[in-house]
Scaffold this motif. Structure first.
Motif, mmCIF file in Angstrom:
data_model
loop_
_atom_site.group_PDB
_atom_site.id
_atom_site.type_symbol
_atom_site.label_atom_id
_atom_site.label_comp_id
_atom_site.label_asym_id
_atom_site.label_seq_id
_atom_site.Cartn_x
_atom_site.Cartn_y
_atom_site.Cartn_z
ATOM 1 N N UNK A 122 0.824 -1.199 0.000
ATOM 2 C CA UNK A 122 0.000 0.000 0.000
ATOM 3 C C UNK A 122 0.859 1.250 0.000
ATOM 4 N N UNK A 123 0.173 2.388 -0.119
ATOM 5 C CA UNK A 123 0.825 3.683 -0.077
ATOM 6 C C UNK A 123 0.239 4.461 1.091
ATOM 7 N N UNK A 124 1.102 5.121 1.851
ATOM 8 C CA UNK A 124 0.664 6.013 2.921
ATOM 9 C C UNK A 124 1.036 7.434 2.545
ATOM 10 N N UNK A 125 0.160 8.367 2.830
ATOM 11 C CA UNK A 125 0.517 9.775 2.663
ATOM 12 C C UNK A 125 1.572 10.097 3.706
ATOM 13 N N UNK A 126 2.606 10.810 3.293
ATOM 14 C CA UNK A 126 3.663 11.192 4.230
ATOM 15 C C UNK A 126 3.076 12.207 5.205
ATOM 16 N N UNK A 127 3.214 11.920 6.480
ATOM 17 C CA UNK A 127 2.674 12.806 7.493
ATOM 18 C C UNK A 127 3.488 12.682 8.765
ATOM 19 N N UNK A 128 2.867 12.985 9.878
ATOM 20 C CA UNK A 128 3.550 12.886 11.163
ATOM 21 C C UNK A 128 3.945 11.441 11.425
ATOM 22 N N UNK A 129 5.092 11.279 12.058
ATOM 23 C CA UNK A 129 5.640 9.946 12.270
ATOM 24 C C UNK A 129 4.769 9.094 13.188
ATOM 25 N N UNK A 130 4.194 9.677 14.231
ATOM 26 C CA UNK A 130 3.410 8.904 15.188
ATOM 27 C C UNK A 130 2.287 8.100 14.552
ATOM 28 N N UNK A 131 1.387 8.742 13.797
ATOM 29 C CA UNK A 131 0.317 7.978 13.146
ATOM 30 C C UNK A 131 0.833 6.967 12.121
ATOM 31 N N UNK A 132 1.900 7.324 11.400
ATOM 32 C CA UNK A 132 2.462 6.375 10.436
ATOM 33 C C UNK A 132 3.043 5.160 11.150
ATOM 34 N N UNK A 133 3.745 5.390 12.253
ATOM 35 C CA UNK A 133 4.313 4.284 13.025
ATOM 36 C C UNK A 133 3.206 3.411 13.599
ATOM 37 N N UNK A 134 2.125 4.020 14.065
ATOM 38 C CA UNK A 134 0.997 3.236 14.591
ATOM 39 C C UNK A 134 0.401 2.365 13.494
ATOM 40 N N UNK A 135 0.255 2.924 12.303
ATOM 41 C CA UNK A 135 -0.294 2.158 11.176
ATOM 42 C C UNK A 135 0.638 1.005 10.806
ATOM 43 N N UNK A 136 1.930 1.283 10.731
ATOM 44 C CA UNK A 136 2.902 0.237 10.382
ATOM 45 C C UNK A 136 2.956 -0.825 11.480
ATOM 46 N N UNK A 137 2.857 -0.420 12.741
ATOM 47 C CA UNK A 137 2.810 -1.383 13.836
ATOM 48 C C UNK A 137 1.597 -2.290 13.729
ATOM 49 N N UNK A 138 0.449 -1.720 13.365
ATOM 50 C CA UNK A 138 -0.764 -2.526 13.181
ATOM 51 C C UNK A 138 -0.596 -3.507 12.022
ATOM 52 N N UNK A 144 16.536 10.180 5.407
ATOM 53 C CA UNK A 144 15.913 8.857 5.365
ATOM 54 C C UNK A 144 16.431 7.970 6.495
ATOM 55 N N UNK A 145 17.722 8.065 6.782
ATOM 56 C CA UNK A 145 18.299 7.274 7.878
ATOM 57 C C UNK A 145 17.714 7.716 9.222
ATOM 58 N N UNK A 146 17.621 9.003 9.452
ATOM 59 C CA UNK A 146 17.039 9.508 10.703
ATOM 60 C C UNK A 146 15.583 9.078 10.841
ATOM 61 N N UNK A 147 14.833 9.167 9.743
ATOM 62 C CA UNK A 147 13.422 8.763 9.746
ATOM 63 C C UNK A 147 13.296 7.270 10.035
ATOM 64 N N UNK A 148 14.157 6.453 9.414
ATOM 65 C CA UNK A 148 14.119 5.004 9.632
ATOM 66 C C UNK A 148 14.425 4.663 11.094
ATOM 67 N N UNK A 149 15.387 5.354 11.685
ATOM 68 C CA UNK A 149 15.710 5.107 13.095
ATOM 69 C C UNK A 149 14.532 5.467 13.994
ATOM 70 N N UNK A 150 13.902 6.603 13.735
ATOM 71 C CA UNK A 150 12.751 7.019 14.536
ATOM 72 C C UNK A 150 11.582 6.060 14.343
ATOM 73 N N UNK A 151 11.359 5.608 13.120
ATOM 74 C CA UNK A 151 10.282 4.649 12.855
ATOM 75 C C UNK A 151 10.548 3.334 13.575
#
Length: 155
Positions: free
Chosen positions: A45-61, A90-97
Motif C-alpha cells: 500500500x501507499x501512505x501519505x507522508x505525514x507525522x511519524x506517530x500515526x504512520x508508526x501506529x499504522x505500520x505497527x498494526x 531517510x536514515x534519521x526517519x528510519x531510526x525514529x520509525x
C-alpha cells in the motif's frame, strides 16, 4: 533501536516472519511485504507522508496483522554511494520509525529504484502518467525489498 545490517536483521527474525519494504518518499511512503519464506516481495500500500506517530501506529498494526518482524527501508544514496542530505534524512526517519514501532530495521540502497519502476510501467505496462503516480511508490518498495531478499538468499 539502532539500524542493523541486512545480515544482522535476518538473524533476529523468527522463522516465517515477514519483512516490510519501505520506500520513504517526500509526499508518500510506499510499502511492500515479503512472503513468509522471505523469497518474494509484493506491493502492499501507499501512505501519505505525514507525522511519524500515526504512520508508526499504522505500520505497527500492519506488523501485527501480517506477522512482520523487520523493516528494509530504502535510502537514496548519492550516485557516488555517499550519504547526502536526503539519505541522512531517510536514515534519521528510519531510526525514529524503528524506535516507535519496535521493529528492527536495515537500510537498503534505493538509488534509481523509482526510475527503474517508472521505466517498467511505461514500457511494459503501458500505464498513464496518473496511474503510474498511484503505483510507483509501492512498486518501488517492492523493488527495494526484492533486492534485499535476493541478497539474503545469496548469503
Amino acid at each position: 533501536m539502532t539500524l542493523l545490517s541486512l545480515q544482522d536483521l535476518a538473524a533476529t527474525l523468527p522463522p516465517h516472519a515477514r519483512l516490510l519494504g519501505i520506500d520513504p518518499g517526500s509526499k508518500q511512503v510506499g510499502l511492500a511485504m515479503s512472503d513468509v519464506l522471505r523469497m518474494v516481495a509484493s506491493p502492499l500500500q501507499i501512505l501519505k507522508r505525514g507525522k511519524l506517530g500515526p504512520m508508526a501506529a499504522h505500520i505497527g498494526a500492519l506488523a501485527r496483522e501480517h506477522g512482520i518482524a523487520g523493516m528494509v527501508v530504502g535510502v537514496p544514496l548519492s550516485l557516488d554511494g555517499s550519504f547526502g542530505p536526503a539519505a541522512q534524512a531517510a536514515r534519521d526517519w528510519a531510526m525514529a520509525l524503528s524506535e516507535q514501532t519496535g521493529l528492527p530495521a536495515c537500510l537498503w540502497d534505493e538509488r534509481l529504484s523509482s526510475a527503474a519502476v517508472n521505466r517498467m510501467l511505461i514500457h511494459e505496462a503501458d500505464l498513464t502518467r496518473a496511474r503510474r503516480a498511484e503505483m510507483v511508490d509501492k512498486l518501488a518498495a517492492a523493488y527495494i525489498l526484492q533486492a534485499a531478499l535476493d541478497r539474503l538468499a545469496a548469503l
